[in-house]
Design a protein around this motif. Structure first.
Motif, mmCIF file in Angstrom:
data_model
loop_
_atom_site.group_PDB
_atom_site.id
_atom_site.type_symbol
_atom_site.label_atom_id
_atom_site.label_comp_id
_atom_site.label_asym_id
_atom_site.label_seq_id
_atom_site.Cartn_x
_atom_site.Cartn_y
_atom_site.Cartn_z
ATOM 1 N N THR A 286 0.841 -1.198 0.000
ATOM 2 C CA THR A 286 0.000 0.000 0.000
ATOM 3 C C THR A 286 0.872 1.242 0.000
ATOM 4 O OG1 THR A 286 -1.660 -1.202 1.288
ATOM 5 C CG2 THR A 286 -1.877 1.188 1.185
ATOM 6 N N THR A 287 0.594 2.140 -0.917
ATOM 7 C CA THR A 287 1.333 3.409 -0.959
ATOM 8 C C THR A 287 0.463 4.519 -0.388
ATOM 9 O OG1 THR A 287 0.604 3.847 -3.232
ATOM 10 C CG2 THR A 287 2.715 2.733 -2.948
ATOM 11 N N PHE A 288 1.110 5.460 0.271
ATOM 12 C CA PHE A 288 0.429 6.606 0.864
ATOM 13 C C PHE A 288 1.035 7.876 0.273
ATOM 14 C CE2 PHE A 288 0.006 3.086 3.737
ATOM 15 C CZ PHE A 288 -1.303 3.176 4.190
ATOM 16 N N THR A 289 0.193 8.743 -0.217
ATOM 17 C CA THR A 289 0.667 9.949 -0.887
ATOM 18 C C THR A 289 -0.094 11.169 -0.399
ATOM 19 O OG1 THR A 289 -0.888 9.584 -2.720
ATOM 20 C CG2 THR A 289 1.348 8.721 -2.992
ATOM 21 N N THR A 290 0.581 12.326 -0.493
ATOM 22 C CA THR A 290 -0.072 13.595 -0.179
ATOM 23 C C THR A 290 -0.977 13.990 -1.347
ATOM 24 O OG1 THR A 290 1.802 14.802 -1.112
ATOM 25 C CG2 THR A 290 1.861 14.340 1.253
ATOM 26 N N LYS A 291 -1.716 15.067 -1.182
ATOM 27 C CA LYS A 291 -2.652 15.504 -2.219
ATOM 28 C C LYS A 291 -1.953 15.856 -3.529
ATOM 29 C CE LYS A 291 -6.139 17.166 1.048
ATOM 30 N NZ LYS A 291 -6.900 18.334 1.543
ATOM 31 N N ASP A 292 -0.663 16.231 -3.446
ATOM 32 C CA ASP A 292 0.076 16.553 -4.668
ATOM 33 C C ASP A 292 0.822 15.341 -5.224
ATOM 34 O OD1 ASP A 292 2.036 16.292 -2.780
ATOM 35 O OD2 ASP A 292 2.859 18.306 -3.011
ATOM 36 N N GLY A 293 0.534 14.152 -4.687
ATOM 37 C CA GLY A 293 1.089 12.919 -5.240
ATOM 38 C C GLY A 293 2.425 12.481 -4.685
ATOM 39 N N LYS A 294 2.965 13.179 -3.693
ATOM 40 C CA LYS A 294 4.264 12.808 -3.131
ATOM 41 C C LYS A 294 4.106 11.691 -2.106
ATOM 42 C CE LYS A 294 6.404 17.353 -3.764
ATOM 43 N NZ LYS A 294 7.065 18.506 -3.083
ATOM 44 N N ARG A 295 5.054 10.730 -2.135
ATOM 45 C CA ARG A 295 5.022 9.625 -1.190
ATOM 46 C C ARG A 295 5.226 10.140 0.239
ATOM 47 N NH1 ARG A 295 6.411 4.469 -3.291
ATOM 48 N NH2 ARG A 295 6.414 3.750 -1.129
ATOM 49 N N VAL A 296 4.509 9.538 1.161
ATOM 50 C CA VAL A 296 4.594 9.919 2.568
ATOM 51 C C VAL A 296 5.540 8.967 3.279
ATOM 52 C CG1 VAL A 296 3.316 10.137 4.734
ATOM 53 C CG2 VAL A 296 2.272 10.881 2.586
ATOM 54 N N ASN A 297 6.563 9.515 3.921
ATOM 55 C CA ASN A 297 7.495 8.696 4.693
ATOM 56 C C ASN A 297 6.953 8.456 6.092
ATOM 57 O OD1 ASN A 297 9.404 8.653 2.626
ATOM 58 N ND2 ASN A 297 10.417 10.509 3.361
ATOM 59 N N PHE A 298 7.175 7.225 6.594
ATOM 60 C CA PHE A 298 6.842 6.901 7.963
ATOM 61 C C PHE A 298 8.074 7.069 8.839
ATOM 62 C CE2 PHE A 298 3.274 3.655 6.795
ATOM 63 C CZ PHE A 298 2.551 4.688 6.212
ATOM 64 N N LYS A 299 7.844 7.208 10.134
ATOM 65 C CA LYS A 299 8.943 7.291 11.081
ATOM 66 C C LYS A 299 9.513 5.890 11.303
ATOM 67 C CE LYS A 299 9.944 9.134 15.701
ATOM 68 N NZ LYS A 299 10.703 10.312 15.253
ATOM 69 N N HIS A 300 10.812 5.782 11.427
ATOM 70 C CA HIS A 300 11.425 4.489 11.704
ATOM 71 C C HIS A 300 10.905 3.955 13.034
ATOM 72 C CE1 HIS A 300 14.253 4.296 8.352
ATOM 73 N NE2 HIS A 300 14.473 5.588 8.535
ATOM 74 N N GLY A 301 10.571 2.702 13.073
ATOM 75 C CA GLY A 301 10.019 2.081 14.262
ATOM 76 C C GLY A 301 8.719 1.378 13.943
ATOM 77 N N GLN A 302 8.058 0.919 14.975
ATOM 78 C CA GLN A 302 6.821 0.159 14.792
ATOM 79 C C GLN A 302 5.714 1.012 14.171
ATOM 80 O OE1 GLN A 302 4.196 -1.304 18.188
ATOM 81 N NE2 GLN A 302 5.182 -3.237 17.605
ATOM 82 N N VAL A 303 4.953 0.388 13.260
ATOM 83 C CA VAL A 303 3.830 1.047 12.593
ATOM 84 C C VAL A 303 2.538 0.317 12.987
ATOM 85 C CG1 VAL A 303 2.764 1.628 10.372
ATOM 86 C CG2 VAL A 303 5.257 1.709 10.621
ATOM 87 N N TRP A 304 1.549 1.076 13.379
ATOM 88 C CA TRP A 304 0.206 0.544 13.607
ATOM 89 C C TRP A 304 -0.715 1.024 12.490
ATOM 90 C CZ3 TRP A 304 -2.536 -1.233 18.424
ATOM 91 C CH2 TRP A 304 -1.663 -1.884 19.287
ATOM 92 N N VAL A 305 -1.427 0.091 11.876
ATOM 93 C CA VAL A 305 -2.418 0.424 10.849
ATOM 94 C C VAL A 305 -3.781 0.030 11.381
ATOM 95 C CG1 VAL A 305 -3.190 0.043 8.481
ATOM 96 C CG2 VAL A 305 -0.737 0.007 9.003
ATOM 97 N N VAL A 306 -4.626 1.014 11.593
ATOM 98 C CA VAL A 306 -5.966 0.788 12.134
ATOM 99 C C VAL A 306 -6.963 0.934 10.980
ATOM 100 C CG1 VAL A 306 -7.654 1.448 13.874
ATOM 101 C CG2 VAL A 306 -5.208 1.790 14.315
ATOM 102 N N PHE A 307 -7.649 -0.158 10.650
ATOM 103 C CA PHE A 307 -8.638 -0.109 9.570
ATOM 104 C C PHE A 307 -9.965 0.419 10.113
ATOM 105 C CE2 PHE A 307 -5.865 -3.662 8.015
ATOM 106 C CZ PHE A 307 -5.328 -2.972 6.926
ATOM 107 N N ALA A 308 -10.391 1.562 9.573
ATOM 108 C CA ALA A 308 -11.632 2.192 10.010
ATOM 109 C C ALA A 308 -12.612 2.215 8.836
ATOM 110 C CB ALA A 308 -11.366 3.618 10.502
ATOM 111 N N ASN A 309 -13.879 2.080 9.143
ATOM 112 C CA ASN A 309 -14.897 2.044 8.096
ATOM 113 C C ASN A 309 -15.022 3.403 7.430
ATOM 114 O OD1 ASN A 309 -17.098 1.471 6.461
ATOM 115 N ND2 ASN A 309 -18.133 0.263 8.018
ATOM 116 N N ALA A 310 -14.921 3.431 6.114
ATOM 117 C CA ALA A 310 -14.977 4.687 5.377
ATOM 118 C C ALA A 310 -16.377 5.265 5.301
ATOM 119 C CB ALA A 310 -14.446 4.484 3.958
ATOM 120 N N SER A 311 -17.404 4.470 5.507
ATOM 121 C CA SER A 311 -18.775 4.952 5.376
ATOM 122 C C SER A 311 -19.230 5.683 6.620
ATOM 123 C CB SER A 311 -19.703 3.780 5.097
ATOM 124 O OG SER A 311 -19.669 2.842 6.153
#
Length: 311
Positions: A286-311
């Motif tokens: 999965t890629t994450f980008t800003t509104k202008d299309g630039k890739r978003v860097n994460f901070k080094h270390g553990q990443v939590w991804v919380v799936f939330a309902n879009a509706s």
């Protein structure tokens, strides 16, 4: 309580404790009998982790590189911890797999999935998926039950009995990119995600330079008494629909769609960034980008991804 449980888990490991009552799942289905031996491929270890209140505090969670938070039956939640850079001595409590896990795990090259069992009709799909499925019935000596917690919240995994060593960060084919923080964002001290019967709050700690995790209004700790603190939090807004599976009480199992595109909020360094996410197909990260299309860097270390309902 956390210290007592940590001592109990350590003692169980030292004693080579195995499950006292034989391989079994958490009541939603049956485990498969032992079959083929495991292939020692260079891929990640993914562990399904119980997140009912009776399952806390967790063991080995802070060693994960990525922790996914998924909604399950009845508005509750479950975790999937992914290990690439190191393997803890024990992980748990381990619980059952869900249909959504198969799509989520396709981004890795034949990952090893540790879980307690699954709904009976789901087991054939797990067997056919491109992964190494290792419930207790296939690797009984890798699991043990603690006598200090009631079943089903007492099943633990010894990761090093499934793979000799951690595969390394190259196996973490999530599409995440680490580096300097993006420009912009807004100062944020706290973010809360709510399911029907579960709640996660991430609070920025400037002194620790990390986001402190709270679950259901209580500070989240591991069994060694350490507060869970993470570098990056991603609140990923996805479609959550009904699956064709139900639990033993007839409650429908939610299916979290992680292929597609949508909005997300990335938290790092005390700031929040509203971004876009994209995962064209299941074998992609999965890629994450800003509104202008630039890739978003994460901070080094553990990443939590919380799936939330879009509706």
């Amino acid at each position: 309580m956390a210290g007592l449980l940590a001592a109990a888990v350590t003692a169980s490991l030292a004693a080579g404790c195995t499950m006292s009552d034989g391989p079994r799942d958490d009541g939603r289905g049956k485990t498969r009998p032992p079959s083929s031996s495991l292939a020692n491929g260079a891929s990640v270890l993914a562990v399904k982790i119980d997140n009912a209140r009776a399952a806390r505090p967790h063991t080995g969670l802070s060693a994960a590189d990525v922790v996914y938070v998924e909604q399950v039956e009845g508005g509750l939640s479950r975790l999937m911890a992914v290990y690439a850079s190191k393997l803890p001595k024990a992980v748990g409590p381990v619980r059952s797999a869900r249909e959504s896990d198969l799509e989520l795990l396709r981004q890795f090259n034949r990952p090893t999935l540790a879980f307690s069992g699954a709904q009976g009709r789901l087991l054939p799909l797990i067997d056919k998926a491109p992964l190494q499925a290792v419930p207790p019935g296939k690797a009984a000596d890798a699991y043990f039950r603690s006598k200090h917690r009631p079943s089903p919240h007492n099943l633990y995994l010894r990761p090093q009995r499934l793979m000799a060593s951690a595969p390394g960060m190259d196996a973490l084919t999530t599409g995440f990119r680490f580096g300097a923080a993006p420009a912009g964002g807004r100062a944020t001290t706290s973010q809360t995600v709510r399911y029907e019967l579960a709640q996660y709050t991430f609070t920025w700690s400037g002194s620790r330079n990390r986001w402190l995790v709270a679950m259901d209004g209580k500070a989240a700790e591991t069994t060694d008494g350490k507060r869970i603190a993470v570098g990056t939090v991603v609140v990923q807004y996805v479609k959550v629909r009904k699956s064709t599976f139900h639990d033993s009480l007839g409650k429908n199992t939610p299916y979290t769609e992680t292929v597609g595109s949508g909005k997300a909020r990335v938290l790092r360094d005390g700031r929040a960034y509203d971004v876009n996410w994209k995962r064209p197909k299941a074998t992609d990260g999965t890629t994450f980008t800003t509104k202008d299309g630039k890739r978003v860097n994460f901070k080094h270390g553990q990443v939590w991804v919380v799936f939330a309902n879009a509706s």
